[in-house]
Scaffold this active site. Structure first.
Site, PDB file in Angstrom:
ATOM      1  CG  HIS A 327      -1.588   1.295   1.508  1.00  0.00           C
ATOM      2  ND1 HIS A 327      -1.250   2.139   2.552  1.00  0.00           N
ATOM      3  CD2 HIS A 327      -2.603   1.910   0.853  1.00  0.00           C
ATOM      4  CE1 HIS A 327      -2.035   3.202   2.535  1.00  0.00           C
ATOM      5  NE2 HIS A 327      -2.857   3.086   1.514  1.00  0.00           N
ATOM      6  CG  HIS A 372      -0.701  10.002   1.129  1.00  0.00           C
ATOM      7  ND1 HIS A 372      -0.891   9.838   2.471  1.00  0.00           N
ATOM      8  CD2 HIS A 372      -1.835   9.537   0.543  1.00  0.00           C
ATOM      9  CE1 HIS A 372      -2.078   9.303   2.694  1.00  0.00           C
ATOM     10  NE2 HIS A 372      -2.664   9.118   1.534  1.00  0.00           N
TER      11      HIS A 372
END
Length: 1265
Positions: A327, A372
């Site tokens: 992830h 992110h």
């Protein structure tokens, strides 16, 4: 490891020449991204220790790396170390980088040789040496490790070690010396000359020490049930294990099929024989050598057949496999502030990961970046990541890699992505189905060395399947803000996030990173913090006494010294030092040069500070007419704490508690002299509670706990300002009268920092549960009349935690009787941790959150003129009178506007749902060029909750919470869907600390891609590593065939469960456990079965005090038998903890294995660190026995289970009668009678089970002998 040289084709003499060149050393240029200018250093291999070292001068090594820790040798300028020195021209073929380490983020040594020939030699030589190191036998590794210990105290690589040096080393390797006499006796026993051991004697000392500490383990081989009977074990050479005995042991006890070949047995024995005269056709092992073999990795519990790829298993459809998945692969740390790096992709791919994630956003120059979104994580170039994937995708595994694309780019930049995929990957990129008419996914073999794109795909009419529910929470305000601390009167920086009309904030960022910020100390004051500086010593004789006492204790090394202020001359100092058995003194004079004060010992050499002068003479000899000497060991100042603001000479425990309770901040502390004793106490605040810990004196040392030694209290405080003292708490706020006064002035603001507003005490949730209740982890049968008998799962109440490993408690009708503490766990602690987890479940900062503000209770206003030297300020003004305002600031006006608008929308009750929908509608365009690259992994969202009629070309992605909900409601439906279609599960957004969820139930229901944070060293990543250790670490593990049968239920009701196997484990001992901090480890081992909820079970050993080098649990440790329902889907996990001074467990090491890959017998368990990297020589020794449960025995085990459940119910009912006087006692006698009958029956059943195991083992041993 990748190099451009094929070393396998080199002849042995060529390999020897290359290794010899590396040993002699090469002058090379060292590059580092931390330094703008490269440096010239001599780089060489130390063959005895298997290390690469670099140095500026021949007598001082600057750094080194272990060859065993090398993960990659990368040719060319392919690391960021070369980027800062682009102006330095170095040929590409002369450069290379060594990547090494045992963490997720690897260290680098980037080098440029002066010639291509030198570079090729190093590339080839390091590969040869790495292969040799990885294949080295355990005795060879031990010898190398012993050399490291000697060289660690003297870099001249001499061949001996002194008594004083050995006394220094032993605590560092986790062994507590009981007394000085202990070592001296050992020296005499070995035949040492003048308190000095040669290397051979040091090796003998090590062997004797390990054997004497652990020889009682060998009593296991003196029992009648042993396949051979061992003789005397009083001394290392008292008896022996002969060739045929050893073969019988390997075949019958260890069940090693290869041992049928006597030549292989002979070869194995020869590796462990420490005497070439015994390497004959009939070799034998002395008992200490046999014990070393038992602990060695050659005797590992891991079944090495799973190191190979089973090609027969690689021909099923892709949906039949568990696939190693990552992830947010680009991150190296948390989800908010950590660094993104292409190296993270390389690390994951080389760890065998086969599904990686790319979070793509619009970047400059029309090229995407990866990071992110909406966080402070750094950005990296999309193109760099694609190239890294291409270079490393198939180094570890040749089976397909899936790129999971999280798309946030415009159509134009998506076109660049498509172009880059095609140009860089070329034929590796899968662009069409392997079979046009297939009705299922292709197999890993069919997709070998193919890269698969997982990305949204345009439908026939150009529409995109996107579920807005998946995106509704993604666009939220978060980032860094300054908060005004009205107590400390300063701005502090915090990470903040808004969700559900609440603003959450983290700890002060500066405080979490403060150890990285160097303090700006004037050069003239640098010596104040040095332990050799003693300020004013009352008399010259006092200084002499300090030196004499120190040298008497440490061995009296010439050059041992201290510095003190001169008694006679202002601004001057005195250097006192030890030479030839006596103390001498030199005056350090001062003079003015050009208006600056200078210091000197000799007229021709002056220094700008006392610190600089001392440092010079620690590296260079001080030359006088009578002698020549270099300063060596500093004599510490025994009482530097007396001038520190945190020290109190006369303060009672109650007064200390009162002071700490008035400062509501974790990390507040003071140290006080204890009344009536030569000891101290540190009082501190942690988790909202005030705690104390005693500090004892041991000679000149201060000892925290039992084995954390410090030269001074100042050193102790300095250490725990940088390292955790209790849980994650570091010392931060010295309690001074000024600090107390500031807090008294501003009491109202304390509520902001009161964690109790966020976390609730467990007693408030369940007040009927006593605070001192423990839960039994395993059955225990009393051996004395004052002990409790209980079954697994029993609740023991009113527990009194007595010292010595035996506690008292109430169970059933037995009141305040003894039981072993390692058979239970404290459920109040477990409940509190579970409660914390529940409360932060929906918080956007997860476990990083340290406070929450309800925005509905505030009005937001701007401060037009700024405030407290910040220009861009907004204030949350409370609607309720009496509450304090909260002030925030930003660095830029744009950030101020964004935060102000976000908060105002909440406080004004503006519904932003419509705006969010418009945002995502605008950003859902997909480039045709990228859509065309999607063949098999097309995400679907609108219908993903419908698990019927799966399309094998689609993939369904679920956040962990959604997946958990599906598993609870329809596990069989999810399992059947996964037989044909693919699912990917990923962590919830609240896991901002990059923690992981439990993957097991998802694996149980057939989910193929259970994406975890590879950068996090936690239990679930360790289980993931264990699962994918199977099948040659290819990243693909075929799910058991039973999961594809029609009747298989991943969550069967209890009536349908059957025990298929029992696993008996006994922990005997450990060697070379890692050391945390300053204390010597007090280890204990937790043995756990991890699997489906009905298989989960664990057991704890007792604690061994102050021995992490060679602790033992035999012969007192009992065997533990686990009942296992599904051995194909269960793990055996060993975790070694140390019990710290607060009786808290701290992780040391683990070893986790699929049960199918576990070998029986007396087995070594090689231990790994949190990142599942090997720890040199660290291992457990266990006995392990697996036995299938026959149909005739299932009824017996079923009866045991039913009785255990009934006993839990009865015990709880009895507890209610005994603690609630208002309950009628009419039924109590009947309950007591049933409880007693059941307890006897349960013990009877359990004894029958154990008897069957013993009978089988004894009959087997008689047959073998």
């Amino acid at each position: 490891m990748s190099t451009t040289v094929n070393v396998d084709s080199l002849a042995e003499y060529e390999k020897s020449q290359i290794k010899r060149a590396l040993e002699l050393g090469t002058v090379m240029t060292v590059f580092s991204f931390r330094k703008s200018t490269p440096e010239r250093r001599t780089v060489q291999v130390i063959m005895e220790t298997r290390q690469v070292a670099w140095s500026k001068t021949a007598d001082k090594i600057e750094g080194f790396l272990d060859i065993m820790e090398i993960k990659e040798i990368r040719p060319g300028k392919n690391s960021k170390d070369f980027e800062r020195a682009k102006a330095v021209r170095q040929k590409e073929d002369c450069c290379f980088t060594i990547l090494y380490g045992t963490q997720f983020v690897l260290s680098t040594l980037s080098l440029a040789a002066d010639s291509k020939e030198d570079a090729v030699n190093w590339l080839s030589g390091l590969k040869i040496l790495h292969q040799e190191a990885m294949n080295a036998s355990t005795p060879t590794i031990i010898e190398s490790w012993l050399r490291k210990q000697i060289y660690s105290v003297d870099q001249t690589r001499r061949n001996s070690i002194s008594l004083r040096e050995l006394k220094t080393i032993l605590p560092l390797i986790n062994f507590k010396v009981s007394s000085a006499k202990f070592l001296k006796d050992k020296f005499v026993e070995i035949g040492a000359h003048k308190d000095e051991l040669s290397f051979e004697q040091f090796h003998l000392f090590y062997k004797k020490l390990m054997f004497e500490q652990q020889k009682s383990i060998l009593d296991e081989f003196k029992k009648d049930s042993s396949v051979f009977i061992l003789g005397n074990t009083d001394r290392p050479d008292a008896s022996a294990v002969y060739l045929h005995d050893f073969q019988r042991f390997l075949i019958h006890e260890q069940q090693e099929h290869w041992a049928q070949d006597l030549n292989k047995v002979r070869e194995r024995m020869t590796k462990f024989i420490d005497d070439t005269m015994r390497e004959t056709a009939e070799p034998f092992l002395f008992v200490d050598e046999f014990l070393t073999y038992l602990f060695s990795r050659e005797n590992s519990i891991w079944d090495e057949k799973y190191d190979a790829v089973d090609m027969q298993d690689m021909n099923n459809p892709l949906s039949h496999y568990w696939i190693s998945s990552s992830h947010n692969t680009y991150l190296t740390g948390d989800q908010l502030r950590s660094e993104s790096s292409p190296e993270a992709y390389i690390r994951c791919l080389r760890m065998g990961c086969r599904c990686i994630e790319l979070d793509c956003w619009d970047g400059p120059d029309g090229k995407p970046v990866i990071y992110h979104g909406w966080t402070r994580t750094t950005k990296i170039k999309f193109d760099d990541v694609v190239q890294a994937i291409k270079d490393h995708a198939f180094v570890t595994s040749s089976f397909p890699v899936i790129l999971s694309i999280e798309e946030h780019c415009s159509v134009e930049q998506q076109r660049h992505m498509a172009k880059a995929f095609k140009e860089v990957f070329g034929d590796l990129l899968l662009t069409k189905p392997t079979e046009a008419s297939a009705d299922q996914l292709p197999s890993p073999s069919q997709l070998r060395e193919k890269i698969i794109i997982k990305h949204k795909k345009l439908g026939p009419r150009g529409d995109v399947d996107v579920n807005m529910e998946d995106k509704k929470d993604e666009h939220k305000q978060q980032g860094e803000l300054y908060m005004w601390d009205s107590i400390d009167q300063k701005w502090t920086r915090h990470y903040c996030a808004i969700a559900d009309a609440k603003l959450s904030f983290s700890d002060d960022i500066e405080q979490t990173m403060e150890e990285e910020v160097p303090q700006d100390i004037p050069p003239t004051e640098l010596h104040f913090g040095e332990k050799w500086f003693h300020k004013k010593v009352e008399k010259r004789t006092s200084a002499e006494k300090l030196l004499q006492e120190y040298c008497m204790e440490t061995g009296g090394k010439d050059g041992t010294f201290l510095v003190r202020e001169s008694e006679t001359f202002p601004n001057d100092y005195t250097l006192s030092f030890w030479r030839s058995g006596r103390v001498q003194h030199c005056r350090i004079r001062s003079t003015m040069e050009g208006g600056t004060l200078k210091y000197y010992l000799t007229d021709n050499l002056t220094f700008s500070s006392i610190y600089a002068l001392i440092q010079h003479y620690r590296e260079t000899h001080l030359r006088c007419a009578e002698f020549e000497l270099r300063l060596t060991d500093p004599v510490p100042n025994p009482n530097p704490h007396e001038s520190k603001p945190w020290y109190y000479d006369s303060l009672s425990r109650g007064e200390a508690e009162d002071m700490l309770m008035r400062i509501p901040r974790d990390g507040a502390f003071l140290i006080r002299k204890r009344e009536g004793s030569d000891s101290y106490a540190i009082t501190f605040r942690a988790r909202g509670k005030v705690k104390h810990c005693r500090i004892n004196r041991d000679g000149r040392h201060f000892v925290l706990g039992t084995s954390a030694y410090f030269e001074s209290l100042v050193e102790l405080v300095s250490y725990y300002e940088k390292h955790s003292l209790y849980r994650k708490m570091r010392l931060r706020y010295p309690v001074t009268p000024e600090l107390l006064e500031r807090y008294n002035m501003e009491r109202d603001i304390n509520s902001l920092y009161d964690v109790s507003r966020m976390y609730v005490d467990p007693s408030e949730i369940n007040p009927s549960m006593p605070q001192r209740t423990v839960k039994a982890l395993y059955d225990y049968k009393a051996k004395r009349s004052d002990e409790l008998s209980f079954c697994r799962g029993a609740l023991i109440h009113n527990v009194s935690k007595e010292p010595g490993g035996w506690w008292k408690g109430d169970y059933g009708t037995r009141i305040q009787q003894y039981f072993p503490s390692n058979y239970v766990e404290d459920i109040s602690t477990a409940d509190f941790e579970e409660l914390e987890k529940q409360i932060i479940e929906d918080n956007p900062l997860g476990s990083l959150c340290r406070g929450i503000l309800d925005l509905n209770t505030y009005n937001v206003v701007k401060a037009p003129q700024g405030k407290n030297q910040k220009s861009f300020v907004f204030i949350l003004e409370p609607k309720q009178q009496g509450d304090p305002p909260v002030e925030f600031a930003t660095d830029r006006v744009e950030e101020l506007f964004e935060w102000f608008q976000s908060i105002r929308e909440i406080t004004w009750k503006i519904d932003t749902k419509e705006n969010n929908m418009k945002y995502w509608e605008k950003n859902q365009s997909i480039a045709i060029e990228l859509s065309d690259l999607v063949v098999y992994c097309k995400p679907t969202s609108k219908t993903k909750d419908n698990l019927e009629n799966p399309d094998f070309r689609e993939i369904r992605s679920f956040v962990e919470t959604k997946a958990d909900s599906i598993i609870r409601q329809k596990p069989v439906d999810l399992l059947k869907y996964n037989q044909k279609g693919l699912t990917r599960v990923y962590p919830k957004g609240q896991r901002v600390d990059s923690s992981n969820y439990d993957p097991f139930r998802l694996w149980l229901c057939g989910s193929q891609m259970v994406a975890l944070n590879f950068q996090t060293a936690d239990k679930y990543m360790q289980m993931n590593h264990a699962l994918f250790s199977l099948n040659g670490r290819t990243g693909y593990v075929l799910q058991p065939e039973s999961m594809r049968t029609e009747k298989y239920d991943p969550m069967p009701p209890e009536s349908q469960r059957k025990i298929l196997m029992t696993l008996t484990v006994k922990v005997l001992g450990a060697r070379h456990l890692p050391k945390l901090g300053r204390s010597i480890a007090c280890p204990f081992v937790e043995v756990e079965i991890c699997g489906a909820e009905y298989d989960n079970n664990k057991f704890k050993t007792t604690v061994v005090n102050d021995n992490g080098l060679s602790p033992i649990w035999a012969p007192t440790q009992e065997k533990v038998t686990f009942e296992i329902y599904d051995p194909n889907l269960a793990f055996l996990r060993f975790v070694v903890y140390e019990e710290d001074m607060f009786s808290d467990p701290n992780f040391l090491a683990h070893a986790t294995y699929p049960i199918k890959a576990v070998k029986s017998g007396f087995r070594s368990v090689p231990l790994k660190n949190g990142y599942s990297e090997d720890i040199e020589l660290a291992s457990l020794l266990v006995f392990c026995e697996m036995r299938p449960v026959l149909e005739s025995e299932e009824e017996l085990y079923s009866s045991c289970r039913q009785l255990r459940r009934r006993q839990e119910e009865l015990n709880n009912q009895l507890f209610l009668y005994d603690t609630h006087q208002n309950l009628r006692n009419a039924n109590r006698d009947a309950l007591v009678k049933e409880f007693s009958v059941n307890e006897n029956q349960l013990q009877l059943y359990q004894e029958k089970c154990n008897k069957r195991l013993r009978e089988k083992r004894v009959s087997n041993s008689k047959f073998y002998s």
